[in-house]
Design a protein around this motif. Structure first.
Motif, short mmCIF file in Angstrom:
data_model
loop_
_atom_site.label_atom_id
_atom_site.label_comp_id
_atom_site.label_asym_id
_atom_site.label_seq_id
_atom_site.Cartn_x
_atom_site.Cartn_y
_atom_site.Cartn_z
N ARG A 32 0.82 -1.21 0.00
CA ARG A 32 0.00 0.00 0.00
C ARG A 32 0.86 1.27 0.00
O ARG A 32 0.33 2.38 -0.12
CB ARG A 32 -0.95 -0.01 1.20
N GLU A 35 -6.07 2.82 -4.72
CA GLU A 35 -7.36 2.39 -5.26
C GLU A 35 -7.24 2.04 -6.75
O GLU A 35 -7.89 1.11 -7.24
CB GLU A 35 -8.43 3.47 -5.04
N GLU A 42 -5.66 -1.38 -6.88
CA GLU A 42 -6.66 -2.40 -6.55
C GLU A 42 -7.61 -2.64 -7.72
O GLU A 42 -7.96 -3.79 -8.02
CB GLU A 42 -7.46 -1.96 -5.32
N GLU A 53 -7.99 -6.24 -9.63
CA GLU A 53 -9.26 -6.96 -9.76
C GLU A 53 -9.54 -7.31 -11.22
O GLU A 53 -10.11 -8.36 -11.53
CB GLU A 53 -10.40 -6.11 -9.21
#
Length: 449
Positions: free
Chosen positions: A266, A305, A308, A312
């Motif tokens: 992160r 974000e 991520e 995905e």
């Protein structure tokens, strides 16, 4: 520094109340000779008590600011600075709210703490005033060579080093573990089973249909790529640690969580001083911050974000950069973070030597533009997708195929920066860990306890 502090105390000088100070010597031996010389209490009187040893302040680990002072910095947008005797002064490294950091000798650090500002001439102006109101300058406090030599000659001795270091190598004094296998704890935010043989890390890098995670300028440091400083509550890592039940005062720094990929990843491109040229304001100026633009939607969001979202989608990624990419500390997570994010290639005008090697070790392809070719000459804006064609080999020229949003394509020659046959072998295996595992399994060696 201890002698300067002693003279300052004798004159009644104090550290300014808004100054945060700490003392983290590189060795425990420093405590021994400073205590014996009677200088450690002098430093402590000025706020320089020992908080830790070795990597601390220059790694963003000197602790939180006073909450009231931090809020004052935020509310008034104050230009707070740090002065340290460490060896790193990258933007945001010492503390997220220290806009600049200056490297100085330990004695000068103490002097600046007394002055409480860097906006003065330290050679001529007064640091403070004695009990009688007389101005005190640096030369009034600075110890002579003879004073320093006398302290070193009397109080710094070989026995102190033996006392500290010999027990470190007495392995018979260490209790043996019941099992050679580590007992992984699912709630740990410091040590977690690594994912480097799983998911995208175990898959072959096709180098096809890659979208840019970022288009970056010259002189990107490993601190931009994976900062090591204090973790803030409003950061992606801070929000994760909060959900894991850690109180904010125990967040510590990114560097201390490097054994837990869920925290450390992160930090990828999480430096607030980052300039991602894909993110611009209405006037076309690049916006500073840990930001990304997710394509093809064109939506701007925080970097984590965006990562991520792409993870995905199982979207392969690429980073485009300028000259001297990866300079600074040889930080492993500057390569690990982008690899775990799904970045398969970095195309830059040039690479720092150690970071380029780390990228290869994590299975990320380093590619270099030809002289005169840059992100600017190619007019890249982040809406493109990229392929890499050709067989990797030391010194080989590969082709970067740029597919633009308008349907046009452009073929650009790039240098393969796998510089040796060994690096080609490591990259082809998926990285140095995968190569080690492959060699170990093929050798038929049995693990023994």
């Amino acid at each position: 520094a201890g002698l300067l502090a002693k003279k300052a105390n004798e004159l009644g000088l104090l550290r300014k109340p808004w100054v945060k100070s700490s003392f983290a010597p590189g060795s425990k031996v420093a405590r021994l000779y400073l205590e014996e010389a009677g200088l450690l209490p002098e430093l402590e009187k000025l706020g320089f008590g020992i908080v830790a040893y070795a990597c601390t302040t220059c790694n963003g680990m000197s602790g939180a600011l006073d909450p009231k002072i931090q809020q004052e910095i935020i509310d008034r947008d104050l230009y707070a600075t740090a002065v340290l005797s460490g060896n790193r002064n990258f933007d945001g490294r010492i503390h997220p709210y220290a806009k600049q950091a200056f490297l100085a000798s330990p004695a000068l650090v103490v002097a600046y703490a007394i002055a409480g500002t860097v906006r003065f001439d330290i050679e001529k102006d007064a640091l403070g005033y004695d009990r009688d109101g007389n101005p005190v300058t640096l030369k009034d406090l600075w110890p002579s060579d003879e004073e320093i030599d006398a302290i070193v000659g009397e109080y710094v001795r070989p026995e102190q080093f033996k006392q500290v270091y010999i027990p470190m190598f007495d392995l018979d004094a260490v209790a043996k573990a019941e099992s050679p296998l580590y007992d992984w704890r699912p709630q740990s935010t410091y040590i977690r089973r690594a994912p480097y043989w799983e998911g995208t890390m175990a898959a072959e890098r096709a180098l096809k249909a890659m979208r840019p995670l970022a288009i970056l300028p010259d002189n990107i440091t490993t601190d931009h790529l994976s900062p090591s400083n204090a973790i803030m509550l409003d950061s992606a890592a801070g929000e994760y640690l909060h959900k894991m039940g850690l109180p904010e005062e125990d967040f510590n720094s990114y560097a201390t969580h490097r054994g837990d990929h869920l925290t450390a990843q992160r930090a990828t491109l999480a430096n607030p001083k980052l300039f991602n040229e894909m993110v611009r304001d209405e006037q076309g100026e690049v916006v500073q911050g840990s930001l990304a633009r997710v394509e093809p939607e064109g939506e701007v969001m925080r970097m984590w974000e965006a990562i991520e979202t792409y993870m995905e989608r199982k979207q392969p990624l690429i980073i485009i950069a300028g000259a001297d990419y990866g300079q600074g500390s040889s930080r492993d997570w500057a390569a690990k973070g982008v690899a775990l994010a799904g970045v398969e290639a970095i195309v830059a005008e040039g690479f720092e030597r150690i970071h380029r090697t780390n990228l290869v070790g994590m299975g990320v392809m380093p590619l270099q533009f030809e002289e005169g070719t840059t992100r600017h000459t190619l007019k890249l804006d982040g809406t493109e997708t990229y392929d890499v064609e050709g067989k990797p080999a030391p010194g080989a020229m590969l082709t970067l195929v740029i597919h633009r949003a308008n349907g046009e394509s452009e073929r650009v020659p790039v240098h393969c920066r796998l510089d040796t046959a060994e690096e080609v072998s490591v990259y082809s295996a998926g990285g140095v860990l995968q190569r080690f595992a492959k060699d170990f399994l093929e050798s038929g060696t049995e693990a023994t306890v």
